[in-house]
Design an enzyme around this catalytic site. Sequence first.
Site, PDB file in Angstrom:
ATOM      1  CB  THR A  38      -1.265   0.181  -0.119  1.00 56.48           C
ATOM      2  OG1 THR A  38      -1.523  -1.020  -0.863  1.00 56.48           O
ATOM      3  CG2 THR A  38      -1.565   1.398  -0.974  1.00 56.48           C
ATOM      4  CB  ALA A  39      -1.405   2.119   4.436  1.00 56.43           C
ATOM      5  CD1 TRP A  95      -1.719 -11.570   1.703  1.00 57.87           C
ATOM      6  CD2 TRP A  95      -1.293 -13.216   3.152  1.00 57.87           C
ATOM      7  NE1 TRP A  95      -0.726 -11.141   2.559  1.00 57.87           N
ATOM      8  CE2 TRP A  95      -0.451 -12.129   3.465  1.00 57.87           C
ATOM      9  CE3 TRP A  95      -1.201 -14.372   3.940  1.00 57.87           C
ATOM     10  CZ2 TRP A  95       0.461 -12.151   4.514  1.00 57.87           C
ATOM     11  CZ3 TRP A  95      -0.295 -14.399   4.990  1.00 57.87           C
ATOM     12  CH2 TRP A  95       0.531 -13.302   5.267  1.00 57.87           C
ATOM     13  CG  ASN A 125      -4.197  -1.951  -7.232  1.00 56.71           C
ATOM     14  OD1 ASN A 125      -3.607  -1.763  -8.285  1.00 56.71           O
ATOM     15  ND2 ASN A 125      -4.191  -1.071  -6.254  1.00 56.71           N
ATOM     16  CB  VAL A 268       3.960  -9.649  12.270  1.00 57.81           C
ATOM     17  CG1 VAL A 268       3.537  -9.204  13.662  1.00 57.81           C
ATOM     18  CG2 VAL A 268       5.128  -8.806  11.762  1.00 57.81           C
ATOM     19  CG  HIS A 561     -12.675  -1.857  -3.208  1.00 62.90           C
ATOM     20  ND1 HIS A 561     -13.583  -1.353  -4.127  1.00 62.90           N
ATOM     21  CD2 HIS A 561     -11.502  -1.986  -3.878  1.00 62.90           C
ATOM     22  CE1 HIS A 561     -12.975  -1.188  -5.293  1.00 62.90           C
ATOM     23  NE2 HIS A 561     -11.715  -1.572  -5.172  1.00 62.90           N
ATOM     24  CB  ALA A 594      -8.159  -0.775   3.723  1.00 61.93           C
TER      25      ALA A 594
HETATM   26  C1  LIG Z   1      -7.132  -7.814  -6.872  1.00 63.14           C
HETATM   27  C2  LIG Z   1      -7.321  -6.430  -6.363  1.00 63.14           C
HETATM   28  C3  LIG Z   1      -7.715  -5.425  -7.235  1.00 63.14           C
HETATM   29  C4  LIG Z   1      -7.911  -4.126  -6.754  1.00 63.14           C
HETATM   30  N1  LIG Z   1      -8.154  -3.121  -7.642  1.00 63.14           N
HETATM   31  C5  LIG Z   1      -8.173  -1.836  -7.206  1.00 63.14           C
HETATM   32  C6  LIG Z   1      -8.242  -0.761  -8.132  1.00 63.14           C
HETATM   33  O1  LIG Z   1      -8.240  -0.943  -9.345  1.00 63.14           O
HETATM   34  N2  LIG Z   1      -8.298   0.502  -7.622  1.00 63.14           N
HETATM   35  C7  LIG Z   1      -8.277   0.749  -6.284  1.00 63.14           C
HETATM   36  O2  LIG Z   1      -8.383   1.911  -5.901  1.00 63.14           O
HETATM   37  N3  LIG Z   1      -8.188  -0.256  -5.395  1.00 63.14           N
HETATM   38  C8  LIG Z   1      -8.096  -1.526  -5.832  1.00 63.14           C
HETATM   39  N4  LIG Z   1      -7.929  -2.549  -4.940  1.00 63.14           N
HETATM   40  C9  LIG Z   1      -7.909  -2.218  -3.511  1.00 63.14           C
HETATM   41  C10 LIG Z   1      -6.586  -1.645  -3.008  1.00 63.14           C
HETATM   42  O3  LIG Z   1      -5.511  -2.076  -3.779  1.00 63.14           O
HETATM   43  C11 LIG Z   1      -6.407  -2.085  -1.556  1.00 63.14           C
HETATM   44  O4  LIG Z   1      -7.556  -1.736  -0.833  1.00 63.14           O
HETATM   45  C12 LIG Z   1      -5.206  -1.428  -0.894  1.00 63.14           C
HETATM   46  O5  LIG Z   1      -4.058  -1.653  -1.667  1.00 63.14           O
HETATM   47  C13 LIG Z   1      -5.046  -1.960   0.511  1.00 63.14           C
HETATM   48  O6  LIG Z   1      -3.995  -1.291   1.150  1.00 63.14           O
HETATM   49  P1  LIG Z   1      -3.583  -1.670   2.644  1.00 63.14           P
HETATM   50  O7  LIG Z   1      -2.387  -0.859   2.952  1.00 63.14           O
HETATM   51  O8  LIG Z   1      -4.763  -1.569   3.510  1.00 63.14           O
HETATM   52  O9  LIG Z   1      -3.212  -3.228   2.600  1.00 63.14           O
HETATM   53  P2  LIG Z   1      -2.193  -4.013   1.662  1.00 63.14           P
HETATM   54  O10 LIG Z   1      -1.694  -3.171   0.557  1.00 63.14           O
HETATM   55  O11 LIG Z   1      -2.839  -5.294   1.299  1.00 63.14           O
HETATM   56  O12 LIG Z   1      -0.945  -4.270   2.613  1.00 63.14           O
HETATM   57  C14 LIG Z   1      -0.906  -5.177   3.666  1.00 63.14           C
HETATM   58  C15 LIG Z   1       0.480  -5.796   3.698  1.00 63.14           C
HETATM   59  O13 LIG Z   1       0.688  -6.440   4.926  1.00 63.14           O
HETATM   60  C16 LIG Z   1       1.327  -7.677   4.706  1.00 63.14           C
HETATM   61  N5  LIG Z   1       0.995  -8.542   5.841  1.00 63.14           N
HETATM   62  C17 LIG Z   1      -0.234  -8.974   6.201  1.00 63.14           C
HETATM   63  N6  LIG Z   1      -0.147  -9.729   7.316  1.00 63.14           N
HETATM   64  C18 LIG Z   1       1.160  -9.770   7.663  1.00 63.14           C
HETATM   65  C19 LIG Z   1       1.862 -10.397   8.717  1.00 63.14           C
HETATM   66  N7  LIG Z   1       1.258 -11.120   9.650  1.00 63.14           N
HETATM   67  N8  LIG Z   1       3.205 -10.245   8.756  1.00 63.14           N
HETATM   68  C20 LIG Z   1       3.853  -9.502   7.823  1.00 63.14           C
HETATM   69  N9  LIG Z   1       3.228  -8.887   6.793  1.00 63.14           N
HETATM   70  C21 LIG Z   1       1.901  -9.025   6.719  1.00 63.14           C
HETATM   71  C22 LIG Z   1       0.763  -8.140   3.389  1.00 63.14           C
HETATM   72  O14 LIG Z   1       1.552  -9.130   2.782  1.00 63.14           O
HETATM   73  C23 LIG Z   1       0.689  -6.848   2.616  1.00 63.14           C
HETATM   74  O15 LIG Z   1       1.870  -6.578   1.912  1.00 63.14           O
HETATM   75  C24 LIG Z   1      -7.739  -3.854  -5.369  1.00 63.14           C
HETATM   76  C25 LIG Z   1      -7.340  -4.862  -4.501  1.00 63.14           C
HETATM   77  C26 LIG Z   1      -7.103  -6.135  -4.983  1.00 63.14           C
HETATM   78  C27 LIG Z   1      -6.647  -7.199  -4.031  1.00 63.14           C
END
Ligand SMILES: Cc1cc2nc3c(=O)[nH]c(=O)nc-3n(C[C@H](O)[C@H](O)[C@H](O)COP(=O)(O)OP(=O)(O)OC[C@H]3O[C@@H](n4cnc5c(N)ncnc54)[C@H](O)[C@@H]3O)c2cc1C
Length: 626
Positions: A38-39, A95, A125, A268, A561, A594
Site C-alpha cells: 500500500t504505502a 503471508w 483488504n 528482502v 490493523h 503502518a
Molecule cells: C484481510 C484484511 C482486511 C483489511 N480490511 C481493511 C479495510 O476494509 N479497510 C481499511 O482501511 N483497512 C483494512 N485493512 C488494513 C489495511 O489494508 C492495511 O493496514 C494496509 O494495507 C497496510 O499497508 P502497508 O503499506 O503498511 O503494508 P502492506 O500493504 O501489507 O505492504 C507491505 C508489502 O511488503 C511486502 N513485503 C513484506 N516483507 C517483504 C520482504 N522481506 N521482501 C519483499 N517484500 C516484502 C509484502 O508482500 C507487501 O506487499 C485490512 C487488512 C487485511 C490484511
Amino acid sequence: AGATLQPQYNGSYPASTGTDAASFAKTKFDFVVVGGGTAGLVFAYRLSENPKVSVGVIEAGQYRPDDPLIGTPTAGNLLGNADIGTLLGNPTYDWMFQSVPQTALNGLVIDYPRGKVVGGSSAINSMIWQRASDVDYDNWNTVFQNGPGWSAQGLEPYFKRVESWTEPELLFPGQQRDPALANEHGTNGPISVSYDTFLTDIEVPSVAAANSIGIPTNSNPDGGNETFIALTARSVDPKTGLRSYAGNAYYQTAIGRPNLKLLSQAVVSKINFSKSGKSGIVATGVNYIVGGKTYTVNVEKEVILAAGSLKTPQILELSGVGNKTILSNLGIDVVLDFPQIGENLQDHPVTLLDFKVKDDVLTLDRLNYNQTYSFEQQVLYNTSASGAMSYTEAVVGPLPLQKTVDSSTFDAMFSNLTATLATQQQTPIQKVQYAALESMVKSGAVGWFELTVVPSGGVASTAANGSNYLTSVAIELHPFGRGYVHINSTDPTVQPVIDPKFLEIPWDAEVLVHGSQWVRKWMQSEPIAGLLEGEITPSLNVQSDEEWDAYVRTAVRTTNHPLGTTAMASRALGGVVDPNLKVYGLANVRVVDAGIIPMTIGVAIQSTIYAMAEKAADLVKSTYGI
Ligand SMILES: Cc1cc2nc3c(=O)[nH]c(=O)nc-3n(C[C@H](O)[C@H](O)[C@H](O)COP(=O)(O)OP(=O)(O)OC[C@H]3O[C@@H](n4cnc5c(N)ncnc54)[C@H](O)[C@@H]3O)c2cc1C
C-alpha cells in the site's frame, strides 16, 4: 453450486515487471523501496513522477493485474467460504501469519492475514474507506511531538490527493445529503472512492434499529467526527466495479516509466550498512533472495522500508538494528541497539455474533447456494459493475463507550482501569498514550467500539447451505494492550514472533463484553429484529457478564490493523522514526508503512496509510529539491 467466477486467473502473468533479479541488482537507484504494498507503491509512484529520480521496488509477492479474486469486491474476501476461491488463507496472496498463543485468550492463536502480492494488503483488504476523528491525528502532533504537519489539518490535503471520490447514490435512514461531505474529499487522485450501489435486505433495517436505540446517523463521518452510524465509503471504482488499490491505481498507471522498476517475487533479507564515513550509519543497499540466490542492489540516496508493520521490524532486526539482546542471542552483529523496534504493537481486536436470518430475506449467502441468483448477479456485475458481486460492508458505527454502557458501569470500568494501570511499569510512550486515551474516553466524543454488520454467515460459525445469516461485529478501537513483533530466527523467510497481547488488560475485555452485549441489544431492536430467526453465536445461553467474558475470550480475532511497531514519536518518548519518517540513528533509512502510526485510530486504517505515504513522498521530494 456457487458463483460462476473463475476460481483462478488463468492468464499469463508477466514473469517479472520488466526487470529480473540480476539486472535489478545492476541498476543504479536513488531510492530502493522494500515492499510493493500500500504505502510503498504510493511512495514509489510519487518519487518516480520526476524522470530524473530512479526508484526500485522489491516485492515478495506476484504481480497479478486483472486477477478477478483481487478485483471483484465480493469474490475473494466476503465470500471466502464459497467455491470461487479466497484471498485470505491462500499463499498466493497472503503471508498467512499467526500470532503466538494468546495468554488472555486461553492460548488462542490469531490468524494474521497480510497481503503478499503487488499492492500488498490493499489487494486483499475489505475496502472500507474511513477517516478518523481529528483528535486521533492531532495526537500525532501534540502527544507524540511530531509537529503540526502531522495533525488532522496537516494531513487533510494528502487524504484528498489520494482520492477520486464519487458521492453516494443510496442514503441510509437519517442520512442527509451533506455538501460538506464532498468538501472533505478529493476528485483527482489515483484511488477511486465510492459507495455501495447494492444493498442486501439487512443494512437499512440495521441502521434504523440503531437509530431507534439512540444512535443517530452521521451524514459526514469524514469531516473530523467519525462517531455514530454511517454509510461508509469504499475503495471501489464505480465505473468498473473493481477494487481500487495501490497495485492498479498507483503502480499499474506508472508501469511504463523507465525510472521505476519493480522486482516481484523477491524477498528482502537485509539492509547493508557502512559505518566508516562521517555521516554515521549509512545504508549502502539491500540484499534480496530470488530462487534461493542472494543478490545485492546498491542505493544512491535512501532505503525506504515499506514492508508493513509486521515485516519492517524483522528486516531492521535482521540487519542488526534492534534490541541488542535479541540480536546477540541470534548471533547477529549489532549495528545499532534500538530496543523500541518491534515494540508498541497495537491492533483492533474484534468479536463476532452470528444470527440466522429468515428464509425470504436477501443476504449474500444466496450467492453461495442459489445458482440462478448467482449467475444473474454475475451477469449484472459483468455488464454494469453493479449488484451483489459489487458489495462491500456498508454499515459502520464507531460509538463512544458512554453510548453503550450506563454511567455507573462506565465509572466502575474506569476505576478498574486506573487501578490496573497503576500496577504497570510503563514506557515513556505508554505513559503519554494512556493519558491521552483516558482523556479521550472520558470526553465521550471519540469512537471507542465500532459496530458493523456483514450480510452473510460462516464468519463466526459455519453456515448451513440454503440458509441466510448476518454477522454483526463489535470492534475495540482504542485498546490499552501493547504487544510486540520480533525475530526469533535469522531466516528472513520465517515469520517473526507476533504477540498482540490481546485482552491482557482487563479493560480491553470489558469493552468487548459490553460492545457484544450492545450488539445483541441492537439486533433485538426493530426493524432488524423482525428479519431474524435468532442468534446462533454465541446463543442466548450466554447472558451474564462472566459468560460474555468467557465467550469473548474464545472469539477474539484481529480486524487486521496492526500498527505502531516503528512508531513516529520524539526520541525522548522512545519513537523509532522522526517526523520525516527517518529511523533515529540511521543516516538514510525511512519507514513508510503502518508501523509508523503511533497509536490506534478510531477507524480502519488504509486511507490514513495512503495519506501518510503521500506526505512521506512530499517530505522526501522537498529534502532533495526534486
Ligand atoms: C484481510 C484484511 C482486511 C483489511 N480490511 C481493511 C479495510 O476494509 N479497510 C481499511 O482501511 N483497512 C483494512 N485493512 C488494513 C489495511 O489494508 C492495511 O493496514 C494496509 O494495507 C497496510 O499497508 P502497508 O503499506 O503498511 O503494508 P502492506 O500493504 O501489507 O505492504 C507491505 C508489502 O511488503 C511486502 N513485503 C513484506 N516483507 C517483504 C520482504 N522481506 N521482501 C519483499 N517484500 C516484502 C509484502 O508482500 C507487501 O506487499 C485490512 C487488512 C487485511 C490484511
